[in-house]
Design a protein around this motif. Sequence first.
Motif, short mmCIF file in Angstrom:
data_model
loop_
_atom_site.label_atom_id
_atom_site.label_comp_id
_atom_site.label_asym_id
_atom_site.label_seq_id
_atom_site.Cartn_x
_atom_site.Cartn_y
_atom_site.Cartn_z
N PHE A 12 63.30 -64.10 -50.88
CA PHE A 12 63.84 -63.56 -49.39
C PHE A 12 62.77 -62.93 -48.52
N ALA A 13 61.90 -62.48 -49.30
CA ALA A 13 60.65 -61.65 -48.67
C ALA A 13 59.28 -62.23 -48.30
N GLU A 14 59.16 -63.50 -48.91
CA GLU A 14 58.03 -64.08 -48.88
C GLU A 14 57.46 -64.45 -47.42
N ASN A 15 56.27 -63.82 -47.06
CA ASN A 15 55.51 -64.01 -45.77
C ASN A 15 56.39 -63.56 -44.40
N MET A 16 57.61 -62.62 -44.99
CA MET A 16 58.31 -62.18 -43.73
C MET A 16 58.20 -60.84 -43.71
N ASP A 17 58.39 -60.29 -42.50
CA ASP A 17 58.39 -58.75 -42.31
C ASP A 17 59.81 -58.15 -42.91
N MET A 18 59.80 -57.47 -43.94
CA MET A 18 60.93 -56.78 -44.68
C MET A 18 61.16 -55.40 -44.24
N GLY A 58 57.53 -66.08 -35.75
CA GLY A 58 56.61 -66.03 -37.00
C GLY A 58 57.45 -66.63 -38.18
N ASP A 59 58.40 -67.36 -37.85
CA ASP A 59 59.13 -67.96 -39.10
C ASP A 59 58.23 -68.88 -40.06
N ASP A 94 60.53 -63.12 -37.30
CA ASP A 94 60.39 -64.32 -37.89
C ASP A 94 61.77 -64.71 -38.33
N HIS A 95 61.90 -65.13 -39.30
CA HIS A 95 63.23 -66.08 -39.82
C HIS A 95 64.41 -64.91 -39.81
N TRP A 96 63.83 -63.52 -40.11
CA TRP A 96 65.09 -62.61 -40.14
C TRP A 96 65.20 -61.71 -38.76
N ILE A 97 65.14 -62.24 -37.93
CA ILE A 97 65.13 -61.85 -36.67
C ILE A 97 66.31 -61.03 -36.24
N VAL A 98 67.42 -61.50 -36.57
CA VAL A 98 68.67 -60.68 -36.19
C VAL A 98 68.67 -59.27 -36.92
N HIS A 99 67.71 -59.08 -37.99
CA HIS A 99 67.88 -57.64 -38.43
C HIS A 99 66.68 -56.98 -37.79
N GLN A 100 65.33 -57.57 -37.56
CA GLN A 100 64.07 -57.12 -36.95
C GLN A 100 64.40 -56.59 -35.61
N ARG A 101 65.00 -57.59 -34.68
CA ARG A 101 65.15 -57.35 -33.31
C ARG A 101 66.62 -57.26 -32.83
#
Length: 294
Positions: free
Chosen positions: A170-176, A241-242, A269-276
């Motif tokens: 879930f977290a690999e190379n992503m801003d969590m 950043g995905d 990045d991929h989790w844009i809906v949570h980050q922004r």
Amino acid sequence: MIRHDLTLNGQTIHLRDTGDPDAPALLMLHGFPEYGGAWGGLAALLSDRYRCLFPDQRGYGRSSAPAEVEAYRIKPLVEDMAALITWLGRPVTVIGHDWGAAVAYALAIARPDLVGRLVILNGVHPGPFQAALATGGAQAAASQYMHALRAEGAEAHFSADGHRRLLRLFAENMDMSWMTSDLRETYVAEWSRPGRLTGMLNWYRASPVVVPKPGEPVAIPPLPADRFRVTMPHLLIWGRGDTALLPEATEGLESYCADLTRVEVPGADHWIVHQRTEEVAHIIGSWLAGQTAG
């Protein structure tokens, strides 16, 4: 927020429903390894203007999780959501992310009568995505994790030690930084429901997408643009950043779309809906308002 347990297409679909029942409707489709509740933050920012519907798709959360791989082919997944829109009684704007984007695209292609607008957040149309994979290049390298998710025994591998490996994927190379300890516990609880991890993994096992080894291109005919066309206005929001879905996986998307608007978001990045979340809500709200004005 109202919760419904609907019997649709022979499945129980658990649906979260918030906002004015008479307002224009947004159907929000989650991806892997999330569940419908992942849209809660975005829905809270849009429900003053829209009715927000965010289900657990089959195999996830409180919805049915049939054991058979065949139950997760794209046709029944689309039929679930077509039945949900029919239950609502009017066309909707569909918002999809990750695997939810795959269902959103397929729904828009197969049932354009049910989809008034299409919004995709870091998700891919099958034409450009398979074309990018087929080269054996960067997207193929980035997608090698799919083999592990499709493998026999993946359930035991990814659920061991409190789903430690699934959390790591879930977290690999992503801003969590958005993932609080309470939220992490919520995700683990959803994954731990009986049969759900098998259902989640079966989305990958049922997919016809070919993922070649890096550096080993495969010859796959391109998907015909006339049969895979998105006819309604379409907004693609892309976190730059995905590292799971790369920009090359959207190259040539215009050839499949009648009316495409692209918006890139640096620093997400991929989790844009949570980050922004606020920025995404503003982009979607402004685009939809412009569509209405037009």
